[in-house]
Write a protein that holds these residues in place. Structure first.
Motif, PDB file in Angstrom:
ATOM      1  N   VAL A  16       0.845  -1.198   0.000  1.00  8.39           N
ATOM      2  CA  VAL A  16       0.000   0.000   0.000  1.00  8.39           C
ATOM      3  C   VAL A  16       0.881   1.251   0.000  1.00  8.39           C
ATOM      4  CG1 VAL A  16      -1.687   1.339   1.330  1.00  8.39           C
ATOM      5  CG2 VAL A  16      -1.950  -1.161   1.104  1.00  8.39           C
ATOM      6  N   ASP A  17       1.900   1.256   0.824  1.00 10.28           N
ATOM      7  CA  ASP A  17       2.807   2.408   0.896  1.00 10.28           C
ATOM      8  C   ASP A  17       3.510   2.673  -0.429  1.00 10.28           C
ATOM      9  OD1 ASP A  17       2.146   2.853   3.533  1.00 10.28           O
ATOM     10  OD2 ASP A  17       3.938   1.858   4.342  1.00 10.28           O
ATOM     11  N   GLU A  18       3.739   1.627  -1.227  1.00 10.96           N
ATOM     12  CA  GLU A  18       4.433   1.769  -2.511  1.00 10.96           C
ATOM     13  C   GLU A  18       3.548   2.337  -3.620  1.00 10.96           C
ATOM     14  OE1 GLU A  18       5.914  -2.116  -3.402  1.00 10.96           O
ATOM     15  OE2 GLU A  18       7.401  -2.058  -1.782  1.00 10.96           O
ATOM     16  N   LEU A  19       2.252   2.440  -3.384  1.00  9.85           N
ATOM     17  CA  LEU A  19       1.379   3.021  -4.401  1.00  9.85           C
ATOM     18  C   LEU A  19       1.802   4.460  -4.665  1.00  9.85           C
ATOM     19  CD1 LEU A  19      -2.055   1.753  -3.066  1.00  9.85           C
ATOM     20  CD2 LEU A  19      -0.885   0.954  -5.131  1.00  9.85           C
ATOM     21  N   PRO A  20       1.660   4.934  -5.910  1.00  7.86           N
ATOM     22  CA  PRO A  20       2.016   6.324  -6.201  1.00  7.86           C
ATOM     23  C   PRO A  20       1.216   7.298  -5.336  1.00  7.86           C
ATOM     24  CG  PRO A  20       1.653   5.080  -8.221  1.00  7.86           C
ATOM     25  CD  PRO A  20       1.226   4.196  -7.084  1.00  7.86           C
ATOM     26  N   ALA A  21       1.877   8.362  -4.902  1.00  2.65           N
ATOM     27  CA  ALA A  21       1.244   9.346  -4.018  1.00  2.65           C
ATOM     28  C   ALA A  21      -0.028   9.930  -4.634  1.00  2.65           C
ATOM     29  CB  ALA A  21       2.236  10.457  -3.670  1.00  2.65           C
ATOM     30  N   ALA A  22      -0.001  10.209  -5.925  1.00  3.83           N
ATOM     31  CA  ALA A  22      -1.178  10.783  -6.585  1.00  3.83           C
ATOM     32  C   ALA A  22      -2.363   9.813  -6.531  1.00  3.83           C
ATOM     33  CB  ALA A  22      -0.846  11.137  -8.034  1.00  3.83           C
ATOM     34  N   LEU A  23      -2.085   8.531  -6.639  1.00  4.17           N
ATOM     35  CA  LEU A  23      -3.128   7.519  -6.556  1.00  4.17           C
ATOM     36  C   LEU A  23      -3.667   7.428  -5.132  1.00  4.17           C
ATOM     37  CD1 LEU A  23      -4.425   5.315  -8.428  1.00  4.17           C
ATOM     38  CD2 LEU A  23      -2.812   3.729  -7.393  1.00  4.17           C
ATOM     39  N   LYS A  24      -2.768   7.378  -4.169  1.00  3.85           N
ATOM     40  CA  LYS A  24      -3.197   7.295  -2.763  1.00  3.85           C
ATOM     41  C   LYS A  24      -4.043   8.506  -2.370  1.00  3.85           C
ATOM     42  CE  LYS A  24       0.893   6.363  -0.932  1.00  3.85           C
ATOM     43  NZ  LYS A  24       1.955   5.971  -0.003  1.00  3.85           N
ATOM     44  N   ALA A  25      -3.748   9.664  -2.949  1.00  5.75           N
ATOM     45  CA  ALA A  25      -4.501  10.878  -2.627  1.00  5.75           C
ATOM     46  C   ALA A  25      -5.960  10.780  -3.073  1.00  5.75           C
ATOM     47  CB  ALA A  25      -3.837  12.092  -3.269  1.00  5.75           C
ATOM     48  N   ASN A  78     -12.478   6.640   1.863  1.00 10.04           N
ATOM     49  CA  ASN A  78     -13.515   5.757   2.374  1.00 10.04           C
ATOM     50  C   ASN A  78     -13.257   4.300   1.990  1.00 10.04           C
ATOM     51  OD1 ASN A  78     -15.778   5.733   4.051  1.00 10.04           O
ATOM     52  ND2 ASN A  78     -17.174   5.592   2.328  1.00 10.04           N
ATOM     53  N   LEU A  79     -12.030   3.865   2.225  1.00 10.82           N
ATOM     54  CA  LEU A  79     -11.621   2.507   1.896  1.00 10.82           C
ATOM     55  C   LEU A  79     -10.847   1.922   3.065  1.00 10.82           C
ATOM     56  CD1 LEU A  79     -11.236   0.197  -0.228  1.00 10.82           C
ATOM     57  CD2 LEU A  79      -9.068   1.333  -0.820  1.00 10.82           C
ATOM     58  N   GLU A  80     -11.203   0.718   3.443  1.00 14.74           N
ATOM     59  CA  GLU A  80     -10.457  -0.010   4.465  1.00 14.74           C
ATOM     60  C   GLU A  80      -9.787  -1.216   3.823  1.00 14.74           C
ATOM     61  OE1 GLU A  80     -12.598  -1.023   7.986  1.00 14.74           O
ATOM     62  OE2 GLU A  80     -13.434   0.987   8.198  1.00 14.74           O
ATOM     63  N   ILE A  81      -8.645  -1.595   4.377  1.00 15.17           N
ATOM     64  CA  ILE A  81      -7.930  -2.785   3.919  1.00 15.17           C
ATOM     65  C   ILE A  81      -7.729  -3.674   5.134  1.00 15.17           C
ATOM     66  CG2 ILE A  81      -5.799  -3.671   2.908  1.00 15.17           C
ATOM     67  CD1 ILE A  81      -5.581  -0.972   1.414  1.00 15.17           C
ATOM     68  N   GLU A  82      -8.075  -4.938   4.972  1.00 14.68           N
ATOM     69  CA  GLU A  82      -7.901  -5.896   6.056  1.00 14.68           C
ATOM     70  C   GLU A  82      -7.162  -7.119   5.544  1.00 14.68           C
ATOM     71  OE1 GLU A  82     -11.592  -7.473   7.611  1.00 14.68           O
ATOM     72  OE2 GLU A  82     -12.051  -8.499   5.744  1.00 14.68           O
TER      73      GLU A  82
END
Length: 123
Positions: A16-25, A29-33
């Motif tokens: 998740v941390d490796e996703l591009p910053a623009a994408l993460k921005a 309203n999403l959770e990951i489990e």
């Protein structure tokens, strides 16, 4: 290849941390489990219920949302540990497979279907 839960969760959060910053921005309203294995209801939600589930997106993709979505229950991505353990022979292979799974499920969040992902040669 078996790993403990903490090691597996670390792989997921690194992906998740490796996703591009623009994408993460754009993710809201999403959770990951992380769960060890799917239950029978998870297979009912899967696009291809006969396959081993590495991950599952449950929610309304961004491309299908109407109006104000701020008060909605968060969408959910679940990453399943057992499928990754069964598939991978090394920690490095598992880390890469987790990365692919996280990106695949995030793509569903953004509205991409499995057919579209296959057509563009991703995941």
């Amino acid at each position: 290849m078996r790993v403990n839960r903490k090691q597996f969760e670390k792989m997921v959060w690194q992906a998740v941390d490796e996703l591009p910053a623009a994408l993460k921005a754009e993710i809201k309203n999403l959770e990951i489990e992380v769960r060890y294995a799917p239950d029978p209801d998870d297979f009912d939600l899967a696009d291809e219920p006969d396959d081993e589930l590495f991950g599952l997106y449950h929610g309304i993709p961004l491309t299908e949302r109407l109006g104000d979505y701020n008060l909605a229950v968060p969408d959910l991505i679940t990453i399943f540990q057992r499928a990754h353990e069964d598939e991978c022979q090394t920690v490095a292979a598992m880390r890469e497979e987790v990365r692919k799974t996280v990106r695949h499920e995030i793509a569903h969040y953004f509205g991409m279907s499995d057919d579209r992902l296959d057509a563009i040669g991703r995941y």
